[in-house]
Every structure is written in structure tokens, then in C-alpha cells.
Design a protein around this motif. Sequence first.
Motif, PDB file in Angstrom:
ATOM      1  N   VAL A 185       0.833  -1.204   0.000  1.00 45.00           N
ATOM      2  CA  VAL A 185       0.000   0.000   0.000  1.00 45.00           C
ATOM      3  C   VAL A 185       0.868   1.254   0.000  1.00 45.00           C
ATOM      4  CG1 VAL A 185      -1.880  -1.179   1.200  1.00 45.00           C
ATOM      5  CG2 VAL A 185      -0.168   0.079   2.531  1.00 45.00           C
ATOM      6  N   GLU A 186       0.229   2.383  -0.311  1.00 41.98           N
ATOM      7  CA  GLU A 186       0.964   3.647  -0.434  1.00 41.98           C
ATOM      8  C   GLU A 186       1.194   4.347   0.901  1.00 41.98           C
ATOM      9  OE1 GLU A 186      -0.483   2.554  -4.354  1.00 41.98           O
ATOM     10  OE2 GLU A 186      -1.581   2.771  -2.469  1.00 41.98           O
ATOM     11  N   LYS A 187       0.474   3.918   1.916  1.00 44.66           N
ATOM     12  CA  LYS A 187       0.592   4.596   3.206  1.00 44.66           C
ATOM     13  C   LYS A 187       0.206   3.624   4.313  1.00 44.66           C
ATOM     14  CE  LYS A 187      -1.714   8.504   5.573  1.00 44.66           C
ATOM     15  NZ  LYS A 187      -2.790   9.487   5.335  1.00 44.66           N
ATOM     16  N   VAL A 188       0.863   3.767   5.449  1.00 44.16           N
ATOM     17  CA  VAL A 188       0.546   2.968   6.632  1.00 44.16           C
ATOM     18  C   VAL A 188       0.162   3.916   7.757  1.00 44.16           C
ATOM     19  CG1 VAL A 188       1.465   1.413   8.394  1.00 44.16           C
ATOM     20  CG2 VAL A 188       2.065   1.064   5.986  1.00 44.16           C
ATOM     21  N   ARG A 189      -0.946   3.604   8.428  1.00 43.01           N
ATOM     22  CA  ARG A 189      -1.319   4.358   9.626  1.00 43.01           C
ATOM     23  C   ARG A 189      -1.003   3.499  10.843  1.00 43.01           C
ATOM     24  NH1 ARG A 189      -6.100   4.345  13.502  1.00 43.01           N
ATOM     25  NH2 ARG A 189      -5.220   5.721  15.085  1.00 43.01           N
ATOM     26  N   ILE A 190      -0.266   4.062  11.779  1.00 46.79           N
ATOM     27  CA  ILE A 190      -0.025   3.362  13.041  1.00 46.79           C
ATOM     28  C   ILE A 190      -0.598   4.190  14.182  1.00 46.79           C
ATOM     29  CG2 ILE A 190       1.989   2.102  12.213  1.00 46.79           C
ATOM     30  CD1 ILE A 190       2.712   4.827  14.624  1.00 46.79           C
ATOM     31  N   ASN A 191      -0.980   3.502  15.247  1.00 44.57           N
ATOM     32  CA  ASN A 191      -1.495   4.145  16.452  1.00 44.57           C
ATOM     33  C   ASN A 191      -0.393   4.095  17.508  1.00 44.57           C
ATOM     34  OD1 ASN A 191      -2.725   4.795  18.893  1.00 44.57           O
ATOM     35  ND2 ASN A 191      -4.613   3.691  18.438  1.00 44.57           N
ATOM     36  N   PRO A 192       0.202   5.235  17.869  1.00 47.55           N
ATOM     37  CA  PRO A 192       1.298   5.223  18.838  1.00 47.55           C
ATOM     38  C   PRO A 192       0.939   4.578  20.170  1.00 47.55           C
ATOM     39  CG  PRO A 192       1.140   7.361  17.781  1.00 47.55           C
ATOM     40  CD  PRO A 192      -0.081   6.591  17.373  1.00 47.55           C
ATOM     41  N   GLY A 193      -0.347   4.589  20.513  1.00 47.20           N
ATOM     42  CA  GLY A 193      -0.753   4.045  21.799  1.00 47.20           C
ATOM     43  C   GLY A 193      -0.671   2.544  21.893  1.00 47.20           C
ATOM     44  N   ASN A 194      -0.673   1.853  20.738  1.00 46.35           N
ATOM     45  CA  ASN A 194      -0.639   0.394  20.818  1.00 46.35           C
ATOM     46  C   ASN A 194       0.303  -0.259  19.807  1.00 46.35           C
ATOM     47  OD1 ASN A 194      -2.118   0.337  18.339  1.00 46.35           O
ATOM     48  ND2 ASN A 194      -4.056   0.401  19.447  1.00 46.35           N
ATOM     49  N   TYR A 195       1.139   0.535  19.138  1.00 50.03           N
ATOM     50  CA  TYR A 195       2.072  -0.068  18.181  1.00 50.03           C
ATOM     51  C   TYR A 195       3.152  -0.872  18.910  1.00 50.03           C
ATOM     52  CZ  TYR A 195       5.112  -0.703  14.164  1.00 50.03           C
ATOM     53  OH  TYR A 195       5.867  -1.267  13.159  1.00 50.03           O
ATOM     54  N   ALA A 196       3.687  -0.288  19.967  1.00 52.28           N
ATOM     55  CA  ALA A 196       4.745  -0.964  20.722  1.00 52.28           C
ATOM     56  C   ALA A 196       4.321  -1.258  22.156  1.00 52.28           C
ATOM     57  CB  ALA A 196       6.011  -0.106  20.731  1.00 52.28           C
ATOM     58  N   ASP A 197       3.065  -0.968  22.485  1.00 51.68           N
ATOM     59  CA  ASP A 197       2.585  -1.107  23.864  1.00 51.68           C
ATOM     60  C   ASP A 197       1.241  -1.818  23.886  1.00 51.68           C
ATOM     61  OD1 ASP A 197       4.500   0.813  25.485  1.00 51.68           O
ATOM     62  OD2 ASP A 197       3.917   1.904  23.684  1.00 51.68           O
ATOM     63  N   ARG A 198       0.966  -2.503  24.966  1.00 49.00           N
ATOM     64  CA  ARG A 198      -0.354  -3.071  25.225  1.00 49.00           C
ATOM     65  C   ARG A 198      -0.965  -2.334  26.401  1.00 49.00           C
ATOM     66  NH1 ARG A 198      -2.479  -7.324  21.862  1.00 49.00           N
ATOM     67  NH2 ARG A 198      -0.768  -7.758  20.437  1.00 49.00           N
ATOM     68  N   LYS A 199      -2.159  -1.813  26.208  1.00 48.07           N
ATOM     69  CA  LYS A 199      -2.777  -1.004  27.252  1.00 48.07           C
ATOM     70  C   LYS A 199      -3.342  -1.898  28.346  1.00 48.07           C
ATOM     71  CE  LYS A 199      -5.765   3.015  27.746  1.00 48.07           C
ATOM     72  NZ  LYS A 199      -4.657   3.879  28.135  1.00 48.07           N
ATOM     73  N   LYS A 200      -2.922  -1.641  29.584  1.00 50.10           N
ATOM     74  CA  LYS A 200      -3.383  -2.437  30.722  1.00 50.10           C
ATOM     75  C   LYS A 200      -4.025  -1.572  31.804  1.00 50.10           C
ATOM     76  CE  LYS A 200       0.428  -5.699  29.981  1.00 50.10           C
ATOM     77  NZ  LYS A 200       1.668  -6.280  30.556  1.00 50.10           N
ATOM     78  N   PHE A 201      -4.098  -0.258  31.567  1.00 51.83           N
ATOM     79  CA  PHE A 201      -4.581   0.688  32.577  1.00 51.83           C
ATOM     80  C   PHE A 201      -3.777   0.545  33.871  1.00 51.83           C
ATOM     81  CE2 PHE A 201      -8.298   0.387  29.803  1.00 51.83           C
ATOM     82  CZ  PHE A 201      -8.575   1.725  29.607  1.00 51.83           C
ATOM     83  N   ALA A 202      -2.486   0.222  33.709  1.00 45.85           N
ATOM     84  CA  ALA A 202      -1.624   0.058  34.880  1.00 45.85           C
ATOM     85  C   ALA A 202      -1.206   1.421  35.420  1.00 45.85           C
ATOM     86  CB  ALA A 202      -0.387  -0.751  34.509  1.00 45.85           C
ATOM     87  N   VAL A 203      -1.202   1.551  36.735  1.00 43.04           N
ATOM     88  CA  VAL A 203      -0.750   2.783  37.382  1.00 43.04           C
ATOM     89  C   VAL A 203       0.686   2.571  37.830  1.00 43.04           C
ATOM     90  CG1 VAL A 203      -1.115   4.383  39.289  1.00 43.04           C
ATOM     91  CG2 VAL A 203      -3.083   3.346  38.125  1.00 43.04           C
ATOM     92  N   ARG A 204       1.578   3.390  37.294  1.00 40.95           N
ATOM     93  CA  ARG A 204       2.994   3.216  37.593  1.00 40.95           C
ATOM     94  C   ARG A 204       3.691   4.560  37.486  1.00 40.95           C
ATOM     95  NH1 ARG A 204       7.386  -0.142  33.885  1.00 40.95           N
ATOM     96  NH2 ARG A 204       9.247   0.543  35.007  1.00 40.95           N
ATOM     97  N   GLU A 205       4.553   4.839  38.426  1.00 43.17           N
ATOM     98  CA  GLU A 205       5.334   6.071  38.399  1.00 43.17           C
ATOM     99  C   GLU A 205       6.687   5.763  37.768  1.00 43.17           C
ATOM    100  OE1 GLU A 205       5.581  10.045  38.798  1.00 43.17           O
ATOM    101  OE2 GLU A 205       3.907   8.873  39.596  1.00 43.17           O
TER     102      GLU A 205
END
Length: 543
Positions: A101-121
Motif C-alpha cells: 500500500v501507499e501509506k501505513v497508519r499506526i497508532n502510537p498508543g498500541n504499536y509498541a505497547d499493550r494497554k493495561k490501565f496500569a498505574v505506575r510512576e
Amino acid sequence: MNPRRLTREVKVGTVGVGGANPIRIQTMLTSDTMNTEACVREAIPILEAGCEILRLTAPSVNDAKKLKDFVAEIRKRGFTTPIVADIHFVPAAAMEAALWVEKVRINPGNYADRKKFAVREYTDDQYEQELERLEQSFTPLVLRLKELGRALRIGVNHGSLSDRIMNRYGDTPLGMVESALEFARVCRKHNYHDIIFSMKASNPKVMIEAYRLLVERLDAEGPDWNYPLHLGVTEAGEGEDGRIKSAIGIGALLEDGLGDTVRVSLTEDSLHEIPVCRKLVAKYNAGQASRLSISHPADGREARSTNVRVFVTRAQAGVRISDDVKPEGVYEEAGVVEVNPLTDFTVPAGKMVAVADGTPLEPIPAYRLLARKVAGRNPILLKDVLGPVTSADPEMNLLNAATVLGSLLCDGIGDAVLVRSERDAAAALRLAFNILQAAGIRRFKTDYVACPSCGRTLFDLQTVTARIKARTQHLKGVKIAIMGCIVNGPGEMADADFGYVGTAPGKISLWVGKQQVKQHIPEEQAVDELVALIQAHGKWREP
């Protein structure tokens, strides 16, 4: 409107985005990417309708491989429209899709991460380690896109920010911007610049603020950070509500001179999005500018009142739809003082003011200038038009009213609204209230966050949305999110009271806020279970 922001041109196939090009219109297929025949059948009328960039989802490597067949079939039929692959969670799928394809859309929030709603400092060192991990995961795609001459959209969604971003910046427009810039810096490290940004949210206020903040940050980074913008309000919904939300968010930014391509995300057949896109961008592509440009308020002030009133003309005063949807003022009887904000004027403090008909400005810059001049001393009545209505197209008039009134309300301007472009009195009254709700000013009915369908969707969104609305549309003040898959579900519906999310074919999970409370419910039982959940939480009332 303001002069359009000058961006670098990014080529998506043969289609230029940004630079001196017109604002491009696009949409996304809803068919399963694995079913090439269905995708082609859906795509042909969309492309014939004038879609300039077409996107498909590629949730797996196998889906990405099937893009080869789809592109070949489309090209065989004479269409040169560039194709975009939409990627979440699977970097390997992006690598495969880039081949076809001519273009790829990636979502920065889940391209390299899995969302777990984890609270971490995170300490600074730990955060830096996370960025190094991101770079290792993302760099192979950047190098492949550069080698093949493909474009990239860094497409941030408010509903799927990574836990790393959430813990440092919160669920905020700033977090959205930082998420995008993390990925952009990796691209620039490899001298790759075929980048387009998007900052989508289901809340038009959040979306508007995020794009404005992004542009501010890009300008601060330097003149060569002038990348194009893809505009859209995600999960806008269907019908009048979906069009109003989209017009508020997209229209406000187009008025600021921002935006190089747009997609209107409706819970309808994708073909219906194309004429809405075309109408939203028409005057901007035609260069129909005001004689004076006034930027949006820079102080971030909130609306002076959350109880913005709906006015009608004397001729409309007899209309009443319900106890919640009725006139709250008559324009000719309210003693409103009309002024030309281009001139000097004096109005007693506390007296309601409005821009006079015939003022040689478009409504948005006219009211921005008026707000600056009265500086909070006078309540302001907003009018959607400042003269005779020239369009006979009801949808165009609806989009214009939503753009004008909604964008001003989102900027904290306006204490009352008057819709004059809709000739039918009941329709004008309903439109005014719908704009107030879409702008987050008042709630007079059930609020729905409904995503547009795509190849990831695990149930028939249009049918299910209609079924849920039929059971719940009388629940004033309740917000219900209807999500076809888990990609944006938990985050985008975080401020909803209840969520209905597809998690597997024929299986639904139910949420209360950010908490999943039921899962693996058979689809045929899920609406009843949703109603029972609303009842259990004390939000139900009989119709």
C-alpha cells in the motif's frame, strides 16, 4: 477563516497531501480485509464518489498479505486511488502492509505497547528505557517506508494512549501530542519525513485542543516540522448527531487554517461519509476567506455558563418538542443589541449583544472579535448566519450551523444560540439543542459514542446501535459507548457511563466507566444485559 497553515507536501502514491494541494477527502472500508471480493465491491462506489484516499484495516499479518490482492483488483479496474493500511498492535502486519500500500497508519498508543490501565510512576531513567524499546520496535517500519517511498500517518487516538503516556501526562491533549512526537522523533532520526499527523477523539473539545497544541509544538520545534494534518472526530456516531460532532471538530480547525485531509467517521455505510467530507471542505478549497482573520481565543477560557440558552425568532416561538426541547428566549423580545464588531460601539454592561446582520465578516471571526471587545461584560447571543441563507441544501446548512455555533461554544464564546439557517421551526430548535449537547455544553438526551464500522468490527454496528437506541434513547444525561472492537473501546469510552464492546465474533463485553463488569455475553442477549446493568446502577427510568 484564517489563512491555511503552510505545510510540506507528503505524497501518498500520486496524491499530494499538504502544501498547495486541496484538502483531501477520505474514508475507510467496513468489509473484512480477508474478503477481497467484498472489499472491492464496497470500494468501487466509494471511489467513484470521489474518495481520494482509501483505508483498510490490517489487524493481522494475514490481513496485511491480502492487501496485495485488493490493490491488484482495484488497479485492474483503473483506479489509482492510494490505499492505506490501518495498523494496531502488530508491527509485523505494518511491515507486510508496507509492501503493498501507499501509506501505513499506526497508532502510537498500541504499536509498541499493550494497554493495561496500569498505574505506575516512571523515573526518568525508566521512561528513557521505554522510549528506547519503542525505537527498537518502530525503526524497522520507518526504514522500510523510507526505502519503498511510502507515507506514514502517526494517528493518535485519545482512547488508546499508552500506559506510559497516561502515567506521565494523563488522559489529556498534551499526552496525545507527546505520544505523536515520540514517534516523529524516531522518523526524523532516520531522515524520514513523509509523515502526516492526526489527533482524534470522540469529544470535539479534546480533539480541537489536541490539534491546536500539536501545531503549537511543531512550530516551536522548527520550520521543518511543518507536517500535514489529517482531521477527524472519531466515534462521532450516526445521522444528525454524527454530522454535528464532526462539523464542530473539523470545522473549528479548518477555520483556524488547519487541516490537509479529512475523514468523517459515521456509524453508517462509508459511502455516506464522502459527501459530508466534500461539503465540509468546499469553501476552504474554494478559498472563500473573510476580509479579516481573527484567531481563536488564546486564554483557554471556559464558557461563562453551562446553561447556554436556545433562542428562537418570534415566528418560531410556538414550537415545542418536549419539556427539555423548547424555546428559552425569543430574539425580538430579548432586547438584544446588534453591533458591528469592526466598529467602535458602546453597550451597557449586562446587555446581551449579537453580531449585526450584514457585517462583512464570516460568523466565526466576527464573534471572536466581538468576544474580545466586550471582554466578558456582556452576554453574547450566537447566530449561525449573518444574512440571508443562500444554500437550499439542508445538510450543508446543518454542517454550517454546527461549525459556527459549535466551534465558538468550544472556545468559550456564547451565552445563547439562534439557528436561522433551518427553515423548519421544529428542526431548527432540535438542531440548536443537538449542537449544545455535541459541544459538551448541555445534555438533554442520551449521549452515544458509536464508532464507525471497519474490518475489525465484531458485530453489525448500525443494527446494534439502532437496537440500543430504541431501548435507551429516553435516558436523559446517560452516556453509552458502542464499540465494534477493543482497539479504542476502554479509553474512548472512559467518560461514558456504560460501554458495549465487541470482544469476539458474537461475543460482547459490558463496561461501567473503565471497568469491565461482564464478558463473553452472547450478542443476542447483550442489549438486555446492558439494560439490566443500567437498571442495577440506578440510571434507568421507564420511557
